[in-house]
Motif scaffolding. Sequence first.
Motif, PDB file in Angstrom:
ATOM      1  N   UNK A  82       0.849  -1.191   0.000  1.00 21.79           N
ATOM      2  CA  UNK A  82       0.000   0.000   0.000  1.00 21.79           C
ATOM      3  C   UNK A  82       0.879   1.234   0.000  1.00 21.79           C
ATOM      4  N   UNK A  83       0.678   2.089  -0.954  1.00 20.40           N
ATOM      5  CA  UNK A  83       1.482   3.309  -1.006  1.00 20.40           C
ATOM      6  C   UNK A  83       0.574   4.518  -0.789  1.00 20.40           C
ATOM      7  N   UNK A  84       0.874   5.319   0.238  1.00 19.77           N
ATOM      8  CA  UNK A  84       0.033   6.484   0.554  1.00 19.77           C
ATOM      9  C   UNK A  84       0.539   7.771  -0.081  1.00 19.77           C
ATOM     10  N   UNK A  85       1.880   7.851  -0.236  1.00 20.48           N
ATOM     11  CA  UNK A  85       2.389   9.122  -0.751  1.00 20.48           C
ATOM     12  C   UNK A  85       3.148   8.909  -2.052  1.00 20.48           C
ATOM     13  N   UNK A  87      -0.220  11.254  -2.301  1.00 23.02           N
ATOM     14  CA  UNK A  87      -1.622  10.810  -2.285  1.00 23.02           C
ATOM     15  C   UNK A  87      -2.243  10.870  -3.679  1.00 23.02           C
ATOM     16  N   UNK A  88      -3.152   9.944  -3.913  1.00 25.74           N
ATOM     17  CA  UNK A  88      -3.820   9.856  -5.207  1.00 25.74           C
ATOM     18  C   UNK A  88      -4.507  11.165  -5.558  1.00 25.74           C
TER      19      UNK A  88
END
Lengths: 174, 284
Positions: A82-85, A87-88
């Motif tokens: 999971x990649x948060x940054x 941000x989408x």
Amino acid sequence: MTTASLPEIAEIWDWLSEVPDPEIPVVSVTELGIIRDARYEGGTLVVAVTPTYSGCPATSVIDMMIEAKLREKGVEDLRLERRLSPPWTTDWVSEAAREKLSAFGIAPPIDGTASDGGMAAKAARLSGKSNLSVACPRCGSANTERISQFGSTPCKASWRCKDCLEPFDYFKCI
Amino acid sequence: MSAVVDLSSAEREVRDKAAMASPVSDRFVTDAALKPAFFDWLCRMGDNALVLGHRTSEWCGHGPVLEEDIALANTALDLIGHTQLWLGLAGEVEGRGRDADQLAYLRDAAQFRNLLLVELPNGDMGVTLMREFLFDAWHHACLSWLIAHSQSPRVAEIAAKAIKEVTYHLERASDLVVRLGDGSGESHARMQAAVDLLWPYTGEMFKSDAIEAELVKAGIVPASETLRETWERTVSEIFEEATLDMPEDGYSHLGGKQGRHTEHLGFILAEMQFLQRAYPGASW
């Protein structure tokens, strides 16, 4: 699977482009821009996925569909990350996907309608209308208005066309 | 609506791993000396989102109009999403194998660290919207600080994700406070009554303590009192437009951040935690 027979990363991307978004099946996860990376770590394929909205219930379904697709293609050693940054952002929604959204009855995101538009949003609030026109996906009219900032899924807002009088979803810009 | 799917245990394992794995390295996550304070502060962020998210979700199916019902349910969903991020990181920092769900469903009231403001009953639409607005204005200021200044990359990335949604919440709440405050005599009176009811619970947002001071020193979090100026600017600007009076600062109810709650939190937890308490480990 031996290292020599691992599928090319380009091929992985092709396979991922066959995975539809579960809520809006006309667009794929790659067109939505939520696949951030695909790489090998040793013999393990690592696919980095970013959520659209933090609480989007589709997120775990998407992970599962990616997993199922890659397994079906013969990938055995797989890890999802999971990649948060960063941000989408709706800026990552591809041109092709915008056309498909529109054909599906969802007005695609328009730059400048995000809430953090600051001044533009404030001016719009004071004048009581939107600062940018969102075209009706059915009749194409720009004579539209926002009914609600939220809609049937976290990524959409409710709008209506003042010419053809149809309500429609707007893929909100973040 | 997402499809109802039957997850096999292998699929669930992949999903759970994906939820945990973050590629961002952050030395504070494994800093033993900071652990108790960091865990506590992450619970404060997570519990604010969780408890307000739960309160907001109570409107689902009861909104005065369909659009408001949907908006409140979506706001609640965003907040529950933030909860998963903050409490997920809290569990990692704690290092005892508790995940976000376990922290949400298996702690008792005294272990909750949310502001008293967010656990108060919804009241009427005026109280619900005013509470949302007062909280959003603080939430936005806090997240903005974290994005710009936090030395913890994991904290900053959660803040950067959450602020996109919180900006939406603040914009919507501001719009409605103006529309109802500067609306009919009845709506104005209810909004002013909501301000007067909630105001004594706002002081807690700006009250620092020793736990926070430790993290302020490490450069991870803002000192609570530094957020007051931005918050007051937002609130006074919107109140002026809404023709609402800002009360004088007086008595503040405190204690939520230290686990001393109103009688209302226990009732929330009784409902929210029932399933996991009655059927430990149930999943589907």
